[in-house]
Structures are given as C-alpha cells and as structure tokens.
Design an enzyme around this catalytic site. Structure first.
Site, PDB file in Angstrom:
ATOM      1  N   GLU A   1       0.813  -1.208   0.000  1.00  0.00           N
ATOM      2  CA  GLU A   1       0.000   0.000   0.000  1.00  0.00           C
ATOM      3  C   GLU A   1       0.854   1.270   0.000  1.00  0.00           C
ATOM      4  O   GLU A   1       0.790   2.096   0.914  1.00  0.00           O
ATOM      5  CB  GLU A   1      -0.967  -0.046   1.180  1.00  0.00           C
TER       6      GLU A   1
ATOM      7  N   HIS B   1     -18.408  -8.976   5.953  1.00  0.00           N
ATOM      8  CA  HIS B   1     -17.053  -8.500   6.218  1.00  0.00           C
ATOM      9  C   HIS B   1     -16.392  -9.396   7.253  1.00  0.00           C
ATOM     10  O   HIS B   1     -16.940  -9.617   8.330  1.00  0.00           O
ATOM     11  CB  HIS B   1     -17.063  -7.058   6.720  1.00  0.00           C
TER      12      HIS B   1
ATOM     13  N   GLU C   1     -12.846  -9.296   9.001  1.00  0.00           N
ATOM     14  CA  GLU C   1     -11.492  -8.842   9.321  1.00  0.00           C
ATOM     15  C   GLU C   1     -10.846  -9.898  10.206  1.00  0.00           C
ATOM     16  O   GLU C   1     -11.375 -10.236  11.264  1.00  0.00           O
ATOM     17  CB  GLU C   1     -11.507  -7.490  10.035  1.00  0.00           C
TER      18      GLU C   1
ATOM     19  N   GLU D   1      -5.587  -6.695   1.764  1.00  0.00           N
ATOM     20  CA  GLU D   1      -4.275  -6.938   2.383  1.00  0.00           C
ATOM     21  C   GLU D   1      -3.693  -8.307   2.042  1.00  0.00           C
ATOM     22  O   GLU D   1      -2.656  -8.684   2.578  1.00  0.00           O
ATOM     23  CB  GLU D   1      -4.307  -6.764   3.912  1.00  0.00           C
TER      24      GLU D   1
ATOM     25  N   GLU E   1      -7.875  -5.945  -2.897  1.00  0.00           N
ATOM     26  CA  GLU E   1      -7.307  -4.620  -2.681  1.00  0.00           C
ATOM     27  C   GLU E   1      -5.841  -4.695  -3.108  1.00  0.00           C
ATOM     28  O   GLU E   1      -5.505  -4.384  -4.224  1.00  0.00           O
ATOM     29  CB  GLU E   1      -7.434  -4.219  -1.213  1.00  0.00           C
TER      30      GLU E   1
ATOM     31  N   GLU F   1      -8.812   4.418   0.726  1.00  0.00           N
ATOM     32  CA  GLU F   1      -8.727   4.688   2.158  1.00  0.00           C
ATOM     33  C   GLU F   1      -7.572   5.624   2.504  1.00  0.00           C
ATOM     34  O   GLU F   1      -7.661   6.426   3.444  1.00  0.00           O
ATOM     35  CB  GLU F   1      -8.607   3.384   2.937  1.00  0.00           C
TER      36      GLU F   1
END
Length: 708
Positions: free
Chosen positions: A176, A418, A420, A489, A507, A513
C-alpha cells in the site's frame, strides 16, 4: 542483436515473429535466456536456476557461494537432455472481465535439463505470446529430487540500461505505497523516502521493489515484469543490482527464512515479461490470465458482478467507529457480555444506520450493502497479537442480523459480509466453515476479507508460501459454499481469477482509504493500470464526491487528491466486477446529476479498447457493456493538465449515439476546486472526435447510448 549466449543455443519465436527468445547453457552448465522485441534487446543474457537449502538455518540468508555445492545447486552443472517445440491457439470466455473472449495464442519451448553429478532433472518451460514471455521451472517426479526446500530462486532479468521505473519498495507485509517514478539508478537513495510514506517499515534490500514492475526505456519500449499463477510458493519481489541494472528474483521467505517447501512433481509460478513500443498494449495484455489454468468451478452461474454501497467510509474518515464500546480493554470471544456494557454512541454498524444504506441501495439500483464492524471483538482487535480475536458469527447488540437480512431481502438488496481476520490465520481457519455457513443462511453472496496487522503464527510474512496457501484455502473453501471473495491486504493477484472466478476482487495496493490517511499522489490511479491491475481487478473503492475529509471528521485534515470527474472515470479505467460507491450516501444527494454515471456504468464488458496511455500521466479506456449496445469511456490524468484527443471509431458505423460527457470544469483542480465539473450532451458517430482537457488530478467519463 543479442549477445551470444554460449553452448547449446535454442531459439523460440512468438507467433507474429516480433519476439525472439534465445536459450543456452554456458560453460559452467548454467542455463541462460535472453529476449528481444522487433530486433531490439529487452532482456540481456540472464541466469536461471535455484538453490536448495542445506542443513543449517544460518545458511538461508547467506550469499550464494562462489563454488557450487552439488547437493544444493539447481543452477549449474546442467546439460541439455531434450528440447520440444509446440504451438497453442484457443479462444476462451471468462466468467467476467474486460472482454467477452480472450485469445490464448503462444509458441512453446520445453527445455529438459539433466544434472549429471546428482542425476537430477529440471524442466524450463517458455511460452512466447505476441505481447511477451512467460516461463517457469518444473520439477519432474524423480528419485533424487522428491521433497526439497528452496533457499533462493536465482532468476535474473538483465536490462539494457538505466530505465525509468514505476515502483514501490520491497515489503513482505504491504503493497500500500504511492508509486515512485525514477531511474533505476535512483532507487537506492529514494527507497527510504518511499517507505516513510507508509505505515509499514519492513526491513528489505534498499534496491528491492515489488511486482508488477513497469519500466520504460530511453528509446520508448515499455516493459512489465510480474508473475502469474502464484500457487504454493512465496510472492516474488525483485532485487536490483543498480550497477549493472540486473534484477534478481527475491522470494518472500517463510518464518524460518526458506523460500519454499516443495514436492516433485511440481512447478513454480510463471515469470512474465510484457513488452511493447505502445504503452496501451501493457494494460491490454492477457498474458497473466492466459498463464493460469481454466476455471475449476464447473457451474459459475452464481458468480455475478456487484455494485455496492456500504458502512465503510464513515469509519475510514473517523466519523464513526467499528467498535461498539470503549469499555472492554480485553475482549474474550464467547465470554464477554456486551449487553452489560454501555455503547459509546459512535458505532457505525447499527441496525438503524444500515437500513439507511439498504434503502439507498434499493432506491438507486445497487446490488449490495457492505457492513463493517457488525461483529463482536473490535475493541482490542489490532496490535495485540491476539489469536482468538473474532468468531465471525456473533453480532453486536445493536446489529440485528436476522432483521437486517429480512429487511434487505424485502428491498431486493443483498448484504455483503465483512471478515477482518486481524491476520490471525489460525483463528480464521478454525472458524471458516461456520462463518461461510452463516453467510449461506442469510444469503450473503460475497465476503470482504481483511488481513490487517502482523501475521499469526508469529514471524510469518503476508506473502510467504505458507500464507499464500491460506489465501488459496479460503478462496477454494468459499467456492464450496458458492461465495465470492474480495480479499484485502492479501497477496497481489496473479491471474488466479481465471481458475477461481469467485475471486471477484482484491485490494492489494494503495486504495481510496489512504485519501483519508493523508492523501495519495494525484497520478496514482494513472499508474495502477500498468502495475497492480496487471494481475487482476482491484477493489479500489472509488466514487468520493466530498474531498474535504474534515467536513466528516473535524479532527481529520486529509484531502482526497482527485476531482469529482476523476472519481467517475475510475469506474472505467480501474475495471472491476465489484465496484463500490464509497462515499457517504448523503454526499451523493448533493450531486445527483454526477451520481447518475455511477448508477449507469456497467461492471462486465464485451470489449475494452485502450485509446491513450502513458504510465503516471494519463490513461483513456473505452469499454462496451456485455450484452448491451452501450459504451463507457474513462480518462484519468496525472500531476499536470492533459488534453485528451480520441476518436469514436470504436462505435458501430452508421449508428448515432448520445454521449453524456462528465468532465472537469475549466477552473477545476484536485486541490483547490475538486467539485467543479460540467455535464454536456452531444450526438456522436464513429466518425466523431473529442478533445477534452483533464486538469491535474482530474479526468472525464462518458456514457454512450445508441439513439434513433
């Protein structure tokens, strides 16, 4: 002309004859290859091979010895056993993508090598397409090479000069970064500056970079180096010898420092080199997909592109939070009674708030709503190296899982799950079946998974063989439950969406973000099509209309470095079957005429044509919607103004089209006046042309529909 490679020279040409690959074995028995394009050298004679690990851990990070050890060498002492040539030509249809059909046309050379001192065999497989090269190592079943451990992969890419590179620094745990554009000779001095631009500070070589790596030579050749079909192996980085401009593969290590544990018969991922004298050919290439196996999902009818909104941007900007309360410093999953604690009042994933998003999605024709922070455990999820961190099935008291399901279904909207993981791999795998079963129960078609933080088991890297195998396990397990995966990630994609088309998004790069974390460079989105998107689509989460983040959170002074027209163009230039309208839904009500483009734009394409391209400066793409006569055009610029000049000759001859053009206003600027845009309508034909200015950080978007 290519420099002579030495003994046992073998040649392979691409179907159109523009590429020539030369293979040889030098006097030490080391395999070499070289590549030319239209008579110009692209890759000078470059070493191939691997080194096996010995018996001592201290050896794993040592330099390759000058004297080859026959026990560990798979890089010299070889002789040529056989060479086989073949050709292949097929046309296949992806489940979704930039085009309805893809041609897979190449000439192949299979080189079998024998290491006489060890009686071991190694196969090198080269495929030359009309747009570049793919090659890999293959390990046949054999008595003297069954189970083995890699210390290093020694693949080289010897370049012809000090090329311009579009790069991010080597890092085992994040991709990123904003891209740096520099000469190869400048990478060493710029690496530390690039790393300070990111939260990660992973130790790595000062000349290490990540793939996909885009290069440009002084005489105008565009070269892209990447990999395809990354399976059961560590992700490839590149380490540069900046004196001789030679890149060498640098495989992400496991916790013990090894680069891979393999068993024959097996193969490495493909190493790819895409080359053209026209920048448009780089993002248009299908080499990465073509080097992957056909789909293993026999009936993919449940895999459907989705356009969605969600409770996400308000958390990213700090307007609301993922956690339900501040009062739980140590959450014990399954034991903490959330009904006895006081909510802090800033939780985003409340039943009431989520229903607002469901209503919005239903009213404007969106397929789904993503909700983050719905499940217990967010109070201490990050930075604590916590194993049992989430259970992925238990909602907070203020999120009515059953009620939300019924409400969304009554509105014709699907909920997007979602997960995480906080990078606790063991925890996710122990809960995965129950988590997917819950999704099936409540008809969630897709999951956004996240891997923020240090990996558990501790010491593992995000892109090592062990962790890559986990990403693949989660993907294949999802396919069993008919679930689509959007992994954040995770390791950057390498075309595996051909084999597993339920990998509907990733991503794996610097997304929107970061615009709320201080901002990204205005030209970032004009680099991504030449780098990150080479391996597959990105869940970039575009569509931000309010650029001043402080209006959502007074404590966040970040600014989105893009114009509103630029944000519309991203739905075309950053093609993905999973697209989010990422802003707060109330901001779309302020600009309903611009929001119309997001509602109209397609997700799946019949045809894509790259009209203009220069990495980091501009890209203009025209795409025809699948099963439709509609076309959409998108352009994003860079750091300076750009005048786009395109022909509409891709349209059907003899037809008239209404073009709705969403462009930057004359006084627009990504920093000072980002919301200044214009919308105009014109009638165009295949003979029409358009000149359109994109301001710094700007762009334009066009919808085209036939009219009588």
């Amino acid at each position: 002309m290519l420099v002579s490679l030495g003994m046992h020279g073998q040649t392979l040409k691409s179907p159109n004859g523009n590429f020539v690959l030369e293979f040889s074995i030098n006097e030490k028995g080391s395999p070499l290859y070289a590549l030319s394009y239209k008579g110009k050298p692209v890759i000078q004679p470059s070493r191939l091979g691997l080194e096996l690990a010995g018996g001592s851990k201290t050896e794993f990070n040592a330099e390759i010895r000058k004297q080859a050890d026959p026990k560990t060498s798979l890089y010299d002492g070889f002789s040529l056993a056989s060479v086989k040539h073949s050709a292949f030509d097929e046309t296949w249809e992806p489940v979704w993508g930039e085009t309805k059909t893809i041609r897979n046309h190449y000439n192949e050379m299979e080189v079998s090598l024998r290491q006489n001192s060890t009686e071991r065999s190694l196969t090198l497989r080269f495929r030359l397409f009309d747009d570049g090269l793919g090659f890999r190592y293959e390990f046949p079943a054999q008595k003297n090479l069954s189970y083995f451990v890699l210390r290093e992969e020694l693949t080289e890419f010897a370049l012809t000069g000090d090329h311009t590179a579009y790069w991010i620094p080597g890092d085992y745990d994040t991709q990123e970064y904003d891209y740096t554009i520099s000469r190869l000779s400048e990478i060493r001095k710029l690496t530390e500056a690039a790393k300070t631009d990111n939260l990660s500070q992973t130790s790595f070589s000062p000349t290490g970079v990540q793939t996909a790596l885009q290069l440009k030579t002084q005489d105008g050749l565009y070269i892209n180096i990447h990999e395809a079909a990354l399976l059961n192996y560590g992700c490839m980085h590149l380490e540069l010898d900046d004196k001789n401009f030679v890149f060498r593969s640098w495989i992400t290590p496991d916790a013990n420092g090894t680069r891979g544990h393999l068993q024959a018969p097996s193969a490495t991922p493909w190493r790819t080199v895409i080359v053209s004298d026209d920048a448009r050919d780089i993002p248009a290439s299908h080499i990465t997909l073509n080097l992957n196996e056909p789909s293993k999902i026999k009936d993919p009818s449940w895999i459907k592109p989705m356009k969605y909104v969600g409770v996400w941007w308000e958390m990213i900007t700090g307007k609301s939070e993922w956690s339900y309360t501040y009062d739980l410093p140590a959450v014990q999953i399954g034991k903490t009674d959330y009904t006895r604690v006081k909510p802090h009042g800033r939780h985003g994933a409340t039943t009431e708030n989520v229903k607002r998003y469901i209503d919005f999605a239903a009213r404007h024709g969106f397929d789904g709503v993503l909700v983050e922070g719905w499940n217990i455990g967010w109070e201490d999820w990050f930075g604590n190296s916590k194993d049992f961190v989430f259970d992925f099935v238990t909602p907070y008291p203020d999120f009515d899982l059953e009620g939300i399901y019924r409400y969304a279904k009554s509105k014709g909207v699907k909920m997007i799950m979602h997960h995480e993981t906080s990078s606790s791999i063991r925890n996710y795998e122990r809960h995965l079946d129950k988590a997917y079963q819950l999704m099936n129960k409540y008809e969630y078609p897709a999951v956004k998974s996240g891997y923020v933080g240090d990996i558990i088991p501790r010491g593992e890297n995000h892109y090592s063989q062990w962790i890559n195998n986990h990403y693949q396990y989660a993907l294949e397990k999802a396919a069993e439950y008919k679930i689509m995966v959007n992994a954040h990630e995770a390791v950057r994609p390498t075309g595996l969406s051909r084999t597993y088309p339920n990998l509907i998004g990733n991503e794996s790069a610097r997304g929107t973000e970061y615009q709320a974390f201080g901002g990204s460079k205005p030209n970032h989105v004009s680099v991504l099509p030449f780098t990150r998107l080479i391996g597959g689509p990105m869940d970039y989460t575009p569509g931000i209309f309010e650029m001043d983040i402080s209006k959502m959170n007074p404590n966040n002074k970040s600014h989105v470095n893009a114009t509103l027209a630029n944000q519309l163009a991203l739905y075309v230039t950053l093609s993905s079957p999973l697209q989010m309208a990422a802003d707060l839904i109330e901001n779309y009500g302020r600009f309903p005429d611009a929001f119309q483009f997001i509602k109209d734009v397609a997700l799946d394409w019949e045809k894509s044509i790259y009209l203009e391209a220069e990495p980091g400066e501009y890209i203009t793409v025209a795409r025809k919607a699948k099963n439709s006569d509609q076309w959409f055009v998108g352009n994003t610029g860079g750091n300076t103004p750009f005048t786009s000049d395109i022909s509409f000759d891709f349209l059907d001859a003899g037809k008239r089209y209404e073009a709705i053009i969403y462009s930057d206003a004359k006084d627009a600027h990504y920093k000072d006046n980002p919301q200044a845009y214009e919308i105009r309508k014109e009638i165009v034909t295949s003979g029409s042309r358009l000149k359109q200015v994109s301001v710094p950080g700007g762009g334009y978007a066009i919808s085209l529909k036939p009219v009588k």
